[in-house]
Design an enzyme around this catalytic site. Structure first.
Site, PDB file in Angstrom:
ATOM      1  N   LYS A  54     -11.140   0.034   1.829  1.00  0.00           N
ATOM      2  CA  LYS A  54     -10.513   0.417   0.551  1.00  0.00           C
ATOM      3  C   LYS A  54     -10.963  -0.519  -0.567  1.00  0.00           C
ATOM      4  CE  LYS A  54      -6.496   2.234   3.053  1.00  0.00           C
ATOM      5  NZ  LYS A  54      -5.087   2.007   3.453  1.00  0.00           N
ATOM      6  N   GLN A  98      -0.153  -2.459   3.385  1.00  0.00           N
ATOM      7  CA  GLN A  98      -0.757  -1.799   4.539  1.00  0.00           C
ATOM      8  C   GLN A  98       0.197  -1.809   5.743  1.00  0.00           C
ATOM      9  OE1 GLN A  98      -3.742  -0.205   4.551  1.00  0.00           O
ATOM     10  NE2 GLN A  98      -3.624   0.325   6.706  1.00  0.00           N
ATOM     11  N   ASP A 121       0.745   5.046  -2.493  1.00  0.00           N
ATOM     12  CA  ASP A 121       0.830   5.519  -1.105  1.00  0.00           C
ATOM     13  C   ASP A 121       1.763   6.728  -0.971  1.00  0.00           C
ATOM     14  OD1 ASP A 121      -0.553   4.395   1.061  1.00  0.00           O
ATOM     15  OD2 ASP A 121       0.615   2.545   0.968  1.00  0.00           O
TER      16      ASP A 121
HETATM   17  N1  GUN Z   1      -1.468   2.587   7.647  1.00  0.00           N
HETATM   18  C1  GUN Z   1      -2.039   3.721   8.130  1.00  0.00           C
HETATM   19  N2  GUN Z   1      -2.177   4.629   7.140  1.00  0.00           N
HETATM   20  C2  GUN Z   1      -1.696   4.047   6.014  1.00  0.00           C
HETATM   21  C3  GUN Z   1      -1.578   4.485   4.658  1.00  0.00           C
HETATM   22  O1  GUN Z   1      -1.927   5.614   4.273  1.00  0.00           O
HETATM   23  N3  GUN Z   1      -1.040   3.588   3.793  1.00  0.00           N
HETATM   24  C4  GUN Z   1      -0.616   2.363   4.181  1.00  0.00           C
HETATM   25  N4  GUN Z   1      -0.080   1.545   3.264  1.00  0.00           N
HETATM   26  N5  GUN Z   1      -0.702   1.924   5.428  1.00  0.00           N
HETATM   27  C5  GUN Z   1      -1.248   2.769   6.332  1.00  0.00           C
END
Ligand code: GUN
Length: 295
Positions: A54, A98, A121
């Site tokens: 990311k 995350q 998110d």
């Molecule tokens: N862990 C797995 N998928 C995601 C996501 O889309 N966002 C976040 N913050 N953590 C994750």
């Protein structure tokens, strides 16, 4: 069989990135630098990989990003304090904590503390509520929104389609169902969610025009569970032991790809299907947050 039924998630994500990069450029021409803060707690190896991907995509698109790395013993109240500071920090339009978080930290409390306006998110209860209501001004969770965009751009008809979603998690399964059952041109589906306690999962799957596999069980969806011509979307990322691999494991999806691909109408490869789309929507959400803040 020729792989002409593959849904190319990388190519579709690149189309979205092109649009996102243009939006970044026009924000910059107005003096706004889109900013995204990643927060990672502990040393979960998969989370490190995902946040790294990311970060690199942010840089490629001209989005400023920083990553706050906290140790696994960080208290919940310390994390919440940092999030409140970030909510007030005008340099960052998006905040992404995350998952998974260490067991002593409540994900629900954490995601409720991120400002809904910076919740790229789509996990804050306000944004979850807006999704359920069909309101267009919230943020949708990146993975199900990415799957939705894959279906739209691959010209898969969802109206009246029987959709089976495997998995009921808050990140994919539940929001995926909410997206596809909306009264909307690109939704209007009949949605069934199957999960670990469902009794007739295989029977439900065999009726489905579209299957979204997101329950986190390696190669769960077998060919005899898929109606010929059905669209199959594989969200799974599972580590399975593999002594021939350098690191001792390999990654497989929730779909038995080798056997399902020949009978599917369309199918996502894994990797190269849903993963790139999650990141594309994250970047899109971040730019949307920046545009709204600049108004
Ligand atoms: N862990 C797995 N998928 C995601 C996501 O889309 N966002 C976040 N913050 N953590 C994750």
């Amino acid at each position: 069989m020729a792989a002409d039924n593959l849904i190319d998630g990388r190519a579709i994500a690149d189309q979205i990135h092109t649009d996102t990069a243009q939006r970044v450029a026009s924000l910059k021409s107005c003096g706004v630098q889109p900013g995204l803060m990643f927060v990672r707690v502990g040393e979960d190896p998969a989370s490190k990989v995902y946040v790294g991907m990311k970060e690199r995509t942010s840089a490629r698109l001209g989005i400023h990003s920083e990553t706050l790395v906290l140790d696994a013993e960080t208290t919940q109240s310390h994390l919440l304090g940092l999030l409140r500071e970030l909510n007030a920090d005008r340099r960052f339009h998006g905040i992404l904590v995350q998952a998974p978080l260490p067991k002593h930290i409540s994900e629900q409390i954490v995601y409720s503390t991120v400002s809904p306006d910076k919740d790229i998110d789509g996990f804050h209860p306000v944004n979850v509520g807006k999704l359920m209501l069909g309101a267009k001004d919230g943020f949708r969770p990146c993975t199900p929104a990415g799957v939705h965009e894959l279906l739209i751009r691959s010209e898969v008809t969802t109206t009246g389609a029987e959709v089976v979603i495997l998995g009921r998690g808050n990140i994919v399964g539940k929001p995926m169902a909410a997206i596809l059952c909306q009264k909307d041109q690109h939704a209007d589906a009949t949605v069934t969610i199957c999960h670990s306690r469902s009794k007739q999962t295989a029977e439900h799957c065999r009726q489905a025009d579209i299957i979204v596999a997101a329950m986190g069980v390696a190669e769960f969806l077998k060919a005899d569970m898929v109606k010929p011509g059905a669209v199959v979307i594989d969200v799974g990322v599972n580590r399975v032991a593999d002594s021939s691999a350098k690191n001792g494991y390999r990654l497989v999806g929730d779909v038995d790809f080798a056997n399902v691909q020949p009978i599917a109408g369309k199918i996502t490869p894994n990797p190269g299907g849903v993963g790139p789309m999650t990141i594309a929507i994250l970047m899109q959400n971040t730019v949307t947050a920046a545009e709204r803040a600049a108004r």
